[in-house]
Design an enzyme around this catalytic site. Structure first.
Site, PDB file in Angstrom:
ATOM      1  N   CYS A 151       0.818  -1.205   0.000  1.00  0.00           N
ATOM      2  CA  CYS A 151       0.000   0.000   0.000  1.00  0.00           C
ATOM      3  C   CYS A 151       0.861   1.268   0.000  1.00  0.00           C
ATOM      4  O   CYS A 151       1.575   1.513  -0.949  1.00  0.00           O
ATOM      5  CB  CYS A 151      -0.983  -0.056   1.180  1.00  0.00           C
ATOM      6  SG  CYS A 151      -2.446   0.969   0.977  1.00  0.00           S
ATOM      7  N   HIS A 152       0.821   2.066   1.077  1.00  0.00           N
ATOM      8  CA  HIS A 152       1.600   3.297   1.154  1.00  0.00           C
ATOM      9  C   HIS A 152       3.024   3.064   1.681  1.00  0.00           C
ATOM     10  O   HIS A 152       3.830   3.991   1.716  1.00  0.00           O
ATOM     11  CB  HIS A 152       0.893   4.315   2.058  1.00  0.00           C
ATOM     12  CG  HIS A 152      -0.308   4.947   1.432  1.00  0.00           C
ATOM     13  ND1 HIS A 152      -1.532   4.310   1.394  1.00  0.00           N
ATOM     14  CD2 HIS A 152      -0.471   6.134   0.817  1.00  0.00           C
ATOM     15  CE1 HIS A 152      -2.406   5.095   0.790  1.00  0.00           C
ATOM     16  NE2 HIS A 152      -1.794   6.206   0.426  1.00  0.00           N
TER      17      HIS A 152
END
Length: 188
Positions: A106-107
């Site tokens: 994800c991030h």
């Protein structure tokens, strides 16, 4: 094998911590929660508080030499805080310098960008990181999971919680390969 999970004290996406954690346990390895502060890590479900998890080790006391691999869970606030902590960034960088596998979802690749670990690598992430990865010299792809061997270590990345099943399968397989290679006598 001992696997480090690095998170900030707040902001980790709970499912991106708990599902990979369980995958490590299911593979017969031992996960340890490393953070920038002692105490507990506050996880979130998107923007809502979720559970808190006990920290096993503070990053200033941790070394890549202790671990066989690193997992970086996402959440927007988590990697943003980690990339501002020089000890966390150095800890991440040390896995690349020692050739140990790293998995990020994800991030989480924001921390990889800060550690100058994406240059020349192909990876995926949450789509909003595309420009950051490209500006740091990486190649961003929109795939469920990406395994990149074009560097000093294996880098496994994934886009979002929906991709967790594929992410966990990929990184546990790569971690197992790396563990077997470290245990094999050289020259064989």
């Amino acid at each position: 094998m001992l696997i480090a999970f690095l998170t900030a004290p707040r902001g980790v996406e709970q499912v991106e911590l708990t599902e990979p954690w369980q995958a490590v346990l299911d593979a017969g390895d031992t996960p340890r929660l490393v953070s920038t502060r002692p105490g507990r890590v506050q996880a979130y479900r998107h923007l809502d508080k979720a559970d808190a998890f006990p920290v096993d080790q503070v990053v200033t006391d941790a070394s890549a030499d202790e671990y066989g691999a690193l997992v970086l869970p996402g959440g927007v606030a988590n990697p943003d805080a980690l990339r501002m902590d020089r000890h966390a960034v150095a800890f991440v960088r040390s896995f690349f310098d020692t050739g140990k596998p790293v998995a990020a979802i994800c991030h989480a690749p924001w921390t990889l960008v800060e550690a100058d670990a994406v240059r020349g690598r192909t990876l995926t992430s949450w789509p909003s990181l595309r420009t950051d990865i490209a500006n740091a010299g990486g190649t961003w792809v929109d795939e469920e999971v990406t395994v990149c061997h074009d560097g000093p270590n294996t880098l496994i990345t994934s886009r979002k919680p929906h991709d967790l099943k594929a992410f966990c399968a990929a990184f546990t397989a790569e971690f197992a390969k790396a563990g077997q290679e470290r245990m094999s006598p050289s020259g064989i």
